[in-house]
Scaffold this motif. Structure first.
Motif, mmCIF file in Angstrom:
data_model
loop_
_atom_site.group_PDB
_atom_site.id
_atom_site.type_symbol
_atom_site.label_atom_id
_atom_site.label_comp_id
_atom_site.label_asym_id
_atom_site.label_seq_id
_atom_site.Cartn_x
_atom_site.Cartn_y
_atom_site.Cartn_z
ATOM 1 N N UNK A 297 0.836 -1.199 0.000
ATOM 2 C CA UNK A 297 0.000 0.000 0.000
ATOM 3 C C UNK A 297 0.873 1.252 0.000
ATOM 4 N N UNK A 298 1.922 1.244 0.815
ATOM 5 C CA UNK A 298 2.824 2.397 0.869
ATOM 6 C C UNK A 298 3.524 2.617 -0.468
ATOM 7 N N UNK A 299 3.847 1.536 -1.170
ATOM 8 C CA UNK A 299 4.524 1.660 -2.461
ATOM 9 C C UNK A 299 3.590 2.231 -3.523
ATOM 10 N N UNK A 300 2.308 1.876 -3.468
ATOM 11 C CA UNK A 300 1.354 2.373 -4.462
ATOM 12 C C UNK A 300 1.078 3.862 -4.284
ATOM 13 N N UNK A 301 1.103 4.325 -3.034
ATOM 14 C CA UNK A 301 0.789 5.724 -2.746
ATOM 15 C C UNK A 301 1.952 6.337 -1.975
ATOM 16 N N UNK A 302 3.097 6.414 -2.635
ATOM 17 C CA UNK A 302 4.342 6.841 -2.006
ATOM 18 C C UNK A 302 4.176 8.186 -1.297
#
Length: 226
Positions: free
Chosen positions: A103-108
């Protein structure tokens, strides 16, 4: 059925690849849930191990402990995936399971407590153990694409809330139409027709917006008086 495993703190630390002191620190910071107590002995389980491995993965991606603590709080106080999906999965939308690091990678840089709370309130996100579940693969892809284009996630979520309001009105309009004129038909058979009308009208509306925002051609010069 897989037997639930439990670990003493020393074994948990070894399996997670960290020190006992670090486990204590994470527990004090409330990054992991409290262990089960049996007298003076603290027992940890696979849930704790998964959380520790998630923390390690997020730290490797450059996230701070404060940010990870906010994410952990979202897990512990977020909507359960059962509440998110209600009585069953959506008939057309496919839920997507995401680890915190995914999730963090998708919405950096956009996974903040405020955005998580808004997404959960809107019904986009739920929690399931140590994972998040997004209710719609299509909405997830669109949301992350808009963020990559430079639109803040908070604005995307606010727009989603407004779209939700209009979508509910449109769904009510089509449901009322078929119930009044073809009550013997199942509402599920209406879905493709209603979707086609909405998609076509939205496409035409976007065409009108684009034409309105585009400067028109230069006027013809005055004819030569000669």
């Amino acid at each position: 059925m897989t037997e639930k495993r439990e670990y003493r703190m020393e074994e948990l630390a070894r399996l997670a690849g960290i020190t006992v002191r670090t486990v204590r620190f994470y527990r004090e910071r409330k990054l992991i849930p409290p262990p089960r107590r049996e007298g003076r002995i603290a027992w940890y389980d696979d849930h704790h191990l998964a959380r520790l491995r998630t923390i390690a993965a997020l730290l490797e991606r450059g996230h701070t402990l404060n940010g990870i603590a906010e994410l952990a709080d979202a897990f512990d106080h977020g909507r359960d995936v059962g509440d998110l999906l209600g009585l069953g999965e959506p008939t057309e939308e496919t839920p997507v399971r995401l680890t915190p690091e995914e999730l963090a990678a998708r919405f950096e840089g956009e996974v903040t407590p405020e955005n998580l709370a808004a997404a959960m309130e809107l019904g986009y996100l739920g929690t399931d153990g140590d994972d998040f579940v997004h209710i719609s693969h299509r909405l997830l892809e669109v949301s992350s694409a808009l963020v990559r284009e430079g639109i803040p996630l908070a604005e995307v979520l606010r727009a989603g809330a407004r779209v939700r309001e209009h979508a509910d009105v449109l769904a009510g309009l089509f449901a009322d139409l078929i119930l009044r004129h073809a009550p013997e038909q199942e509402l599920s058979r209406l879905r493709p027709l209603a979707r086609s009308v909405v998609e076509a009208e939205l496409s035409l509306a976007l065409d009108r917006r684009i034409r309105k925002g585009r400067p028109g051609p230069d006027p013809d010069p005055d004819p030569d008086p000669r």
